[in-house]
Scaffold this active site. Structure first.
Site, PDB file in Angstrom:
ATOM      1  N   GLU A 182      44.709  52.700  66.688  1.00 48.21           N
ATOM      2  CA  GLU A 182      43.982  51.927  66.009  1.00 48.21           C
ATOM      3  C   GLU A 182      42.594  52.471  65.627  1.00 48.21           C
ATOM      4  O   GLU A 182      42.180  53.332  66.649  1.00 48.21           O
ATOM      5  CB  GLU A 182      44.025  50.584  66.400  1.00 48.21           C
ATOM      6  CG  GLU A 182      43.420  50.151  67.644  1.00 48.21           C
ATOM      7  CD  GLU A 182      42.800  48.846  67.905  1.00 48.21           C
ATOM      8  OE1 GLU A 182      42.031  48.380  66.823  1.00 48.21           O
ATOM      9  OE2 GLU A 182      43.026  48.302  68.751  1.00 48.21           O
ATOM     10  N   LYS A 230      42.619  40.347  76.693  1.00 47.99           N
ATOM     11  CA  LYS A 230      41.222  40.315  77.130  1.00 47.99           C
ATOM     12  C   LYS A 230      41.011  38.773  77.557  1.00 47.99           C
ATOM     13  O   LYS A 230      41.530  37.844  76.778  1.00 47.99           O
ATOM     14  CB  LYS A 230      40.082  40.406  75.966  1.00 47.99           C
ATOM     15  CG  LYS A 230      39.973  41.822  75.996  1.00 47.99           C
ATOM     16  CD  LYS A 230      39.312  42.126  74.592  1.00 47.99           C
ATOM     17  CE  LYS A 230      39.980  42.224  73.370  1.00 47.99           C
ATOM     18  NZ  LYS A 230      39.892  42.315  72.174  1.00 47.99           N
TER      19      LYS A 230
END
Ligand code: PSU
Ligand code: MN
Length: 303
Positions: free
Chosen positions: A24, A158
């Site tokens: 990405e 995360k």
């Protein structure tokens, strides 16, 4: 109407059924500061190659959907200050208007799938944000995993997110969350989130088999491979948590919302940890690139 620019190396690999790993670009433009972002993006591509696959970094440049970037294109993107952050909602408008943007996990999955790529390596995925019950902030990455058939290698959600809620949503959406080689779900900078992983696999060949099995069953969507950060680079959750709390407080105070939330928190954490979060980010994304290349290789071998 859509005509993609598939880089010649990627085109050849796909044509010859050789392993390709999508990468990405939002992590480059919105996830890390220049010039470290460029160095890391180049290292990630090199790591994919060292592990026997062809890298395809995905982005939109001047209205062209790029599957694989040239050296110059990667450099320009890493330095650009006005690249948009493109998720599923933004991709078509950016292309239609001839603009430039970096693809998130969701948009990268869409583009990779269009190009015929089955494996995608990144740092961390988006998920359910803390206090989502008030803000409704849930990343489009989760929906994408439910509908686009890629194996996505990440270091887990995360810890800025609400990890238990993220797991619940992934379960509701039917996305397999497979931790690689351990019972606990990793949490990006930390090897363990303290939560048990829904699934565990120890072998790359098994992960490739599960990928192909899902296709044979006709189940939509992909699988999420949660690959723990290498031990030497880990920031234990107790150490990072106070910084996360500070970053979240700052976001609340400054009324940061929507697409700005994740980049804002990452950049605050970079400052608060004096760059240590970035070193960890680098180590985990390289680790994921290597695993992605091996999984892509195993999928090709089993076809
Ligand atoms: N993980 C990182 N850095 C990032 C991201 C993830 O270490 O920049 C990006 C990815 O592109 C991911 C996106 O898809 O953040 C999620 O953003 P949001 O929460 O707005 O959906
Ligand atoms: Mn969001």
């Amino acid at each position: 109407m859509l005509d993609m620019d598939v880089h010649p190396t990627v085109q050849t690999a796909l044509h010859d059924t050789k392993p390709v790993v999508a990468l990405e670009s939002t992590i480059i433009t919105h996830g890390m500061p220049f010039p470290q972002n460029l160095e890391i993006a180049q290292n990630v591509e090199a790591t994919v190659k060292e592990n026997g696959a062809t890298p395809a970094t995905i982005a939109v440049l001047d209205g062209r959907l790029k599957i694989g970037l040239s050296t110059n294109e990667l450099e320009a993107l890493a330095q650009s200050k006005d690249a948009a952050k493109l998720s599923r909602a933004d991709l078509a408008v950016c292309l239609a208007e001839g603009k430039t943007g970096a693809t998130t996990v969701a948009a990268t999955m869409i583009a990779a799938h269009l190009a015929g790529i089955e494996v995608f390596a990144t740092g961390g995925i988006g998920g359910v944000h803390r206090h989502a019950e008030k803000t409704f902030d849930i990343s489009a990455d989760l929906q994408e995993l439910a509908q686009t058939p890629l194996s996505v290698i990440a270091a887990g959600p995360k810890a800025i997110l609400d990890i238990p809620k993220t797991l619940e949503v992934l379960e509701s959406l039917g996305v397999p969350v497979i931790s690689y080689g351990q019972d606990h779900l990793p949490a990006f900078w930390s090897r363990s989130s303290g939560l048990r992983s829904p699934l565990r696999m120890n072998e790359v060949t098994g992960i490739a088999r599960a990928h192909l099995m899902r296709q044979s069953l006709g189940i939509a969507g992909g699988q999420l491979i949660a690959n723990p950060i290498p031990r030497h680079a880990e920031i234990p959750i107790e150490e990072i948590e106070p910084f996360i709390a500070q970053a979240l407080e700052a976001a609340l105070e400054q009324e940061i919302s929507a697409k700005e939330v994740t980049p804002f928190l990452l950049s605050r954490l970079f400052d608060l940890t004096q760059g240590r979060s970035l070193q960890a980010n680098k180590a985990l994304v390289l680790n994921n690139a290597a695993l992605g290349a091996k999984i892509a290789g195993a999928i090709c071998a089993q076809k």
